[in-house]
Design a protein around this motif. Structure first.
Motif, PDB file in Angstrom:
ATOM      1  N   GLY A   1       0.792  -1.219   0.000  1.00 52.14           N
ATOM      2  CA  GLY A   1       0.000   0.000   0.000  1.00 52.14           C
ATOM      3  C   GLY A   1       0.827   1.272   0.000  1.00 52.14           C
ATOM      4  O   GLY A   1       2.059   1.239  -0.122  1.00 52.14           O
ATOM      5  N   PRO A   2       0.175   2.424   0.174  1.00 50.53           N
ATOM      6  CA  PRO A   2       0.876   3.706   0.090  1.00 50.53           C
ATOM      7  C   PRO A   2       2.000   3.870   1.106  1.00 50.53           C
ATOM      8  O   PRO A   2       2.990   4.537   0.823  1.00 50.53           O
ATOM      9  N   MET A   3       1.857   3.264   2.285  1.00 52.99           N
ATOM     10  CA  MET A   3       2.784   3.538   3.380  1.00 52.99           C
ATOM     11  C   MET A   3       3.965   2.572   3.430  1.00 52.99           C
ATOM     12  O   MET A   3       4.973   2.863   4.071  1.00 52.99           O
ATOM     13  N   TYR A   4       3.848   1.414   2.734  1.00 54.09           N
ATOM     14  CA  TYR A   4       4.863   0.386   2.903  1.00 54.09           C
ATOM     15  C   TYR A   4       5.361  -0.174   1.570  1.00 54.09           C
ATOM     16  O   TYR A   4       4.657  -0.138   0.559  1.00 54.09           O
ATOM     17  N   ASN A   5       6.587  -0.707   1.621  1.00 56.77           N
ATOM     18  CA  ASN A   5       7.130  -1.471   0.504  1.00 56.77           C
ATOM     19  C   ASN A   5       6.658  -2.919   0.612  1.00 56.77           C
ATOM     20  O   ASN A   5       6.010  -3.311   1.603  1.00 56.77           O
ATOM     21  N   ARG A   6       7.015  -3.726  -0.384  1.00 56.67           N
ATOM     22  CA  ARG A   6       6.573  -5.120  -0.379  1.00 56.67           C
ATOM     23  C   ARG A   6       7.080  -5.898   0.834  1.00 56.67           C
ATOM     24  O   ARG A   6       6.437  -6.835   1.291  1.00 56.67           O
ATOM     25  N   ASP A   7       8.273  -5.523   1.360  1.00 52.07           N
ATOM     26  CA  ASP A   7       8.812  -6.239   2.514  1.00 52.07           C
ATOM     27  C   ASP A   7       8.325  -5.676   3.844  1.00 52.07           C
ATOM     28  O   ASP A   7       8.797  -6.088   4.907  1.00 52.07           O
ATOM     29  N   GLY A   8       7.390  -4.730   3.801  1.00 51.66           N
ATOM     30  CA  GLY A   8       6.820  -4.185   5.022  1.00 51.66           C
ATOM     31  C   GLY A   8       7.545  -2.980   5.580  1.00 51.66           C
ATOM     32  O   GLY A   8       7.083  -2.377   6.556  1.00 51.66           O
TER      33      GLY A   8
END
Length: 615
Positions: free
Chosen positions: A370-377
């Motif tokens: 989502g907007p706040m995170y990359n794929r790895d969290g």
């Protein structure tokens, strides 16, 4: 400053929503685009929630039709290596896939929303890029590919949702940092169909895109200065354009116009077709060999080349024609904005993927976070550092820049006086030392003191040199800043594109329109070569290598004629054959070549020395 009268302004005390609405973008899509920004509530309701475990197994946590925001953000304690993800389309059988693909074709025809690629993608590259393209296509069989039927199901599902309740949503966020007011517009798409719909690089469920507008405050008014669009392979300064750069940024009644890539949804400042390239990752030894050859070809042989290193580059096209649906203020369709922040539960509390985790090792087919995170969290840069994301962390707002320049010039002016005083004192010290050293000469009993003084003279001289170097640098910087200060006081601005290193520009139409024969040849040539190789193996194995060489020559000639590079190809082939011939001669006659070289060097040295003796 000049040009401010042309810009829309808003009171500094306007609400966040008022600011977002005043500068919200107009997004123009390419005809044939099947997906437009959707609201997360309806999207989530159509999804199921899954978890990918570290051992490779997958487990469904919430069924499709039962998922909501509250269940999405529930706290779950998972081991390291766990991936949570949504699934917009459930697994399909072969029968379902065939039916969906047929329905998709009828749907496009009924809605007259059909994309025409035109001529050019495969013909834009040479034979090696097409080989790389074939390898890239084959890798999709080995990694987590999202089938074309999934794209068809997603398109039909999204269409049904819009038929029930037509909405076009953006999620707006306002951030204030370092004197800037950043407006972020986030768009969620149910699917990225770049590969299946528009011959692009990848497909994946869901797609998040973002556009930013940066404002500064002056006289209690907020004024737009920069716009940044998220796009392929561009970062930092390259993402942004200045508001008054009318050659690069289209505006419509004070709203920035975005040209969205077909299927990819990447954002562009100008309408057109953009050349995108993907380079296959070569083994280290092959990459080193390729660089060495390029260096030898360019520097040693003096031959021109268009590509610096890896020749295995696959040409793709991002179609941002802007000839389809347009969404925004006073357009056919208008936005329904929703404000978000860190307090929005689904923004901050869900760190998983917003679509299928396809287990693609290079992540091209995996859904985004989502907007706040990359794929790895981990936190997404564009969320927590909206200024650094567009290279604005080093750029002060215009009113602040004038003050900072004045303060900096005053500090450098003071430093200039301090350095002049230090240099005068240090030069006087050095003069005194020189007099003392001169007086000590001729007095043997002062030898030790003279040696100590000489060391001190050297050290003091070095200090004086350093002070003068600092003085020179200080004067040059002061002159430069003073010139800039005067420019700003006069209201003159810099080149609006001076900050850009890599400018994204659409390929001109003349470069794209290869004739049909060239495009057809590009599509079938590699397969013909493989079929010809198989035919040699079965029907004429005794002529395998000779036949393969002949086929390659024929293919190269046809390729060069159709691409209009026959003379260039002949020249390149001649140079390569000359290099090969030289290498063969060196291998077979290396002793004679070494002997001849030594004799030649000996004769040259002998003649040179005899000439010196005569002089």
């Amino acid at each position: 400053m000049k040009g401010l009268a042309e810009r829309p302004v808003m009171p500094a005390n306007a609400t966040d929503l008022e600011l977002l609405r005043r500068f919200e973008p107009v997004v123009r899509y390419t005809k044939g685009e099947p997906f437009y920004p959707i609201d997360i509530e309806r999207y989530i309701e159509e999804c199921s929630l899954w978890i990918h475990n570290p051992d490779g197994s997958e487990q469904q946590l919430v069924k499709q039709g039962e998922l909501c925001v509250e269940k999405l953000v529930e706290i779950r304690e998972d081991p390291f290596g766990t991936v949570q993800f949504l699934r917009f389309i459930e697994p399909l059988s072969l029968t379902e896939s065939a039916q969906l693909l047929a329905r998709q074709r009828r749907h496009k025809q009924d809605n007259e929303n059909i994309f025409h690629a035109g001529v050019g993608r495969l013909a834009r590259g040479g034979f090696l890029p097409r080989m790389a393209d074939a390898l890239f296509s084959l890798t999709l069989l080995l990694r987590g590919r999202v089938p074309a039927a999934v794209a068809a199901a997603a398109e039909l599902n999204y269409h049904d949702l819009q038929q029930k309740d037509e909405k076009y949503i953006y999620y707006g966020r306002l951030v204030r940092q370092n004197g800037w007011t950043a407006l972020q517009y986030w768009f969620l798409y149910a699917y990225n169909s770049w590969r299946s719909g528009f011959h692009g690089v990848n497909d994946h469920e869901s797609d998040w895109e973002m556009v930013s507008v940066y404002l500064y405050e002056q006289d209690e008014m907020l004024i737009p200065e920069w716009v940044a669009y998220a796009s392929h392979d561009f970062h930092g300064d390259d993402l942004r354009r200045r508001w008054n750069d009318h050659q690069q940024l289209d505006l419509e009644d004070g709203h920035p116009v975005v040209y969205a890539g077909a299927g990819s949804h990447a954002s562009y400042f100008q309408r057109g077709e953009y050349q995108a390239e993907v380079s296959l990752t070569l083994p280290k030894w092959l990459s080193s060999a390729s660089k060495a050859w390029n260096n030898f070809w360019r520097n040693t042989l003096g031959q021109s080349m268009r590509q610096e290193s890896n020749p295995f580059r696959i040409p793709f096209v991002d179609y941002a024609r802007g000839d389809g649906l347009s969404i925004g203020p006073d357009q056919i369709k208008e936005w329904s904005p929703v404000q978000i922040s860190e307090e929005t539960p689904w923004v901050s509390q869900y760190r998983g993927l917003w679509g299928l985790f396809a287990r693609d090792p290079i992540s091209g087919e995996n859904a985004p976070a989502g907007p706040m995170y990359n794929r790895d969290g981990t936190p997404r840069n564009s969320w927590f550092d909206p200024l650094g994301y567009a290279g604005l962390d080093k750029v002060p707002p215009p009113p602040a820049e004038l003050t900072l320049l004045e303060e900096r010039c005053a500090a450098l002016d003071q430093r200039k006086a301090e350095l002049a005083d230090k240099i005068s004192k240090k030069a006087s010290e050095l003069h005194t030392m020189g007099i003392e050293a001169k007086a000590m000469q001729g007095n043997p009993h002062l030898a030790k003191a003279h040696m100590t003084l000489e060391k001190l003279v050297i050290a003091t001289s070095d200090e004086l040199k350093e002070l003068r170097r600092q003085q020179s640098n200080n004067d040059l910087l002061l002159q430069s800043l003073t010139r800039r200060l005067n420019r700003l006081r006069e209201g003159r601005q810099d080149d609006p594109r001076a900050h850009i290193r890599h400018l994204a520009t659409p390929v001109s139409t003349s470069q794209l329109r290869f004739n049909r024969a060239a495009e057809t040849w590009a599509a079938i040539s590699l397969s013909l070569l493989l079929f010809g190789f198989v035919a040699l193996i079965y029907f004429a194995p005794q002529f395998l290598w000779g036949g393969l060489a002949l086929m390659l020559i024929v293919f190269v000639v046809i390729e060069s004629i159709l691409r209009g590079t026959f003379i260039q190809t002949v020249t390149t082939t001649t140079v390569i054959l000359a290099v090969i011939s030289s290498a063969l001669l060196l291998i077979h006659y290396w002793r004679q070549i070494i002997v001849a070289g030594l004799i030649g060097m000996g004769v040259f040295l002998l003649l040179q020395k005899i000439q010196e003796l005569r002089q």
